[in-house]
Design an enzyme around this catalytic site. Structure first.
Site, PDB file in Angstrom:
ATOM      1  N   TYR A 449      12.101  -5.305  -4.622  1.00 59.86           N
ATOM      2  CA  TYR A 449      12.047  -4.332  -3.525  1.00 59.86           C
ATOM      3  C   TYR A 449      13.149  -3.289  -3.613  1.00 59.86           C
ATOM      4  CZ  TYR A 449      15.290  -7.232  -0.578  1.00 59.86           C
ATOM      5  OH  TYR A 449      16.327  -7.941  -0.058  1.00 59.86           O
ATOM      6  N   GLU A 450      13.011  -2.282  -2.742  1.00 52.65           N
ATOM      7  CA  GLU A 450      13.866  -1.095  -2.754  1.00 52.65           C
ATOM      8  C   GLU A 450      13.802  -0.385  -4.103  1.00 52.65           C
ATOM      9  OE1 GLU A 450      14.363  -0.618   0.062  1.00 52.65           O
ATOM     10  OE2 GLU A 450      14.651  -2.547   1.035  1.00 52.65           O
ATOM     11  N   GLY A 451      12.615  -0.359  -4.683  1.00 50.49           N
ATOM     12  CA  GLY A 451      12.410   0.249  -5.989  1.00 50.49           C
ATOM     13  C   GLY A 451      12.543  -0.822  -7.056  1.00 50.49           C
ATOM     14  N   GLN A 456      14.010   1.678 -11.367  1.00 52.74           N
ATOM     15  CA  GLN A 456      15.413   2.084 -11.417  1.00 52.74           C
ATOM     16  C   GLN A 456      15.794   2.568 -12.814  1.00 52.74           C
ATOM     17  OE1 GLN A 456      17.108   2.166  -8.580  1.00 52.74           O
ATOM     18  NE2 GLN A 456      15.455   1.171  -7.465  1.00 52.74           N
TER      19      GLN A 456
END
Length: 606
Positions: A449-451, A456
């Protein structure tokens, strides 16, 4: 049952001996950071998390969050714990005093973030956006939001979420389908479906402020397949009177389901339906275009990525502690021709070389990565407040480059460390009562999560490395080089500086290779992106270990650790230099291969 001991002494060592926060008095929030003050704050935080959150962590995930009559019910004890947590103010430690926070700098929030993940990951998900949403809305929201919404988020009386993902759209925001239609009174009507919304509904507070991505239809009434149509909206679970801040009836927001996940089951990960919900657009009115529209979401995403990175450190730390305790008690065979524990029927498994490999690599990662996270948090203050423009720019460049590196590398290695420590326990590691299997399940989410971590890496090579002529890349190389130049004459540091210098030289060569091919062979560059991010992560932690070693060799600077603790630290630095730094060469060789084997096959063959 698993145990946990907060690494307060390590935080103090990093704050005062390594980062020397007392010397940063020119920056807001640093004036009071004496060893006595920070020690008291961190000891109190450690006590709360060890005694209140940790005991309910395992059972909270076992009970899980439940959807009852259309509303989420959190596990037993979560509501009372949240009231105690918000009263103590741990969620707003680094929020500005003008917004109701304690006004301490971000470097003091890093230990709290680690504590939250280690002792109560599921619990912490409900409040993780309180302070960042308050900060963002205070900067970008209209006057009535600053007056009536920001204080409630700061206090923890309300919580916040980030609503981005949809069933058909994750990272590619062009595919979003949620619509926002302007109203004559300045509000908007939001309709659509979001998924994977942490804390999308719960029984901890009376209101939840959803920060929602939605598209504004064009003049023809259609939703364009374009990022330019995406805007950010504040959509409260209960309607808010802009004039008075009074809460009204429920808004058109409903949690329709809770995901049944691999881990963090105490956190309600919701599917959210927005049905003509009343919302207000939030944007950076100082700019224009997509960047201004998306500024609020990028603000929250960057905060979330740093917090997610610390979850990797937290799981490596708590898993290593429990595995090491087990390894000192568990007896099995003899570790060598001479018994390590002759008074016992067999040696403790901590004496066996392979068990030591698992435990020491996990600990070396946790402590080196923690140092890197706290250094990055210091850069946050420098980037925002340093009186010298050149220093602000340098710190901002380093953060821009290293945020995706830390998010991905730390969560990768944190998960690896949890798995390694589970291995130490053998069959007991697979049993719920020992806690290690929970750490493995929970740590896995950080990579997603969060990318997701592959995103990334792509972001690093496509946007960060070569933006503004590669300025951020040069800032990183120059910072490591500057340390090596300062340490060059200290013979005691050669066992740390030589591997660092070799790693930097090898990485610089790979970066040049990538730069030469970025335009002509973007697929070859993309295929090596993950290896490049990993190499940078290894080097960044290695740089921090070398900085730590330099402090350890100077008794005048090393005030927070005794002689035995200093020797332990130096041993862990050697583990990283011997076990991890050599991997940079292999990763760079893979990058420079061009990865034809990955790219040449037809899709149907994969």
């Amino acid at each position: 049952m698993p145990t946990y001991r907060a690494p307060v002494e390590d935080w103090q060592f990093l704050l005062h001996d390594v980062l020397q926060v007392e010397a940063q008095r020119r920056l807001p929030g640093f004036a009071d950071l004496s060893p006595d003050f920070t020690g008291q704050v961190l000891a109190a935080a450690a006590t709360f998390h060890e005694e209140v959150l940790h005991p309910m962590n395992l059972r909270g995930d076992a009970e899980g969050a439940r959807l009852v009559d259309g509303r989420v019910r959190t596990p037993e004890g979560f509501a009372a714990a949240w009231q105690a947590y918000r009263e103590a103010g741990w969620h707003r430690l680094s929020l500005a005093a003008s917004l109701g926070g304690a006004g301490l700098p971000p470097v003091m929030a890093v230990p709290i973030t680690e504590l939250r993940a280690a002792t109560g990951h599921s619990f912490s998900m409900y409040s993780s956006f309180c302070a960042p949403a308050a900060n963002m809305l205070a900067a970008l929201g209209p006057a009535w939001v600053k007056q009536h919404v920001v204080p409630r988020l700061s206090d923890g009386d309300w919580t916040a979420t980030m609503c981005m993902t949809e069933p058909q759209a994750g990272t590619d925001l062009r595919q979003l389908a949620t619509r926002a239609v302007a109203q004559s009174d300045g509000s908007w009507r939001i309709s659509g479906r979001k998924i994977f919304i942490s804390g999308g509904d719960h029984d901890l507070t009376e209101n939840i402020v959803h920060i929602v991505l939605a598209k504004v239809p064009g003049d023809d009434g259609r939703v364009p397949a374009s990022l330019a149509a995406v805007h950010v909206f504040m959509v409260p679970a209960r309607q808010i009177d802009p004039a008075t801040g009074a809460l009204g009836p429920r808004n058109g927001v409903q949690a329709s389901a809770i995901e049944h996940k691999m881990g963090i089951e105490g956190s309600a990960t919701c599917a959210m339906d927005f049905d003509e919900a009343i919302g207000w657009r939030i944007a950076d009115e100082r700019g224009s275009g997509t960047a201004a529209h998306m500024a609020p979401m990028f603000y929250l995403m960057n905060y979330a990525r740093v917090g997610t990175a610390m979850s990797g450190v937290a799981y490596a730390e708590i898993a290593r502690q429990n595995a090491a305790d087990y390894a000192r008690e568990r007896l099995s065979g003899r570790a060598g021709p001479t018994p390590a524990y002759p008074e016992r029927v067999a040696d403790a498994i901590v004496a066996h070389a392979d068990v030591r490999r698992l435990l020491l690599e996990a600990r070396s990662f946790a402590e080196g990565a923690r140092a890197g996270a706290m250094r990055a948090a210091l850069w946050q203050s420098v980037a925002e407040h340093d009186p010298e423009p050149a220093q602000r720019q340098r710190a901002a460049d380093l953060l821009e480059l290293l945020t995706p590196v830390m998010k991905a590398f730390y969560t990768d290695r944190g998960f690896d460390a949890a798995v390694a420590c589970q291995q130490v326990l053998g069959g007991h590691g697979y049993i719920q009562d020992y806690g290690l299997e929970q750490y493995v399940r929970n740590a896995r989410i950080g990579q997603l999560y969060e990318g997701a971590n592959g995103i990334q890496a792509t972001d690093l090579v496509q946007r960060k490395l070569f933006a503004r002529g590669g300025r951020a890349q040069r800032a990183f190389v120059d910072a490591v080089t500057a340390f090596l130049d300062r340490a060059a004459q200290d013979q005691r540091l050669q066992e740390f500086t030589q591997p660092l210098a070799r790693g930097l030289q090898r990485l610089a060569s790979a970066l040049a290779w990538v730069g030469e091919r970025a335009a002509a062979s973007p697929q070859a560059v993309a295929a090596g992106a993950y290896d490049l991010l990993s190499a940078m992560g290894i080097l960044y932690v290695g740089w921090n270990w070398a900085e730590v070693a330099a402090v350890l060799q100077d008794p005048a600077r090393c005030r927070c650790l005794d002689a035995d603790q200093r020797e332990q630290k130096l041993a862990l630095a050697r583990v990283w230099m011997q076990r991890q730094m050599p991997l940079i060469d292999g990763l760079c060789c893979r990058i420079e291969s061009g990865n034809d084997s990955l790219l040449s096959l037809p899709d149907a063959w994969i």
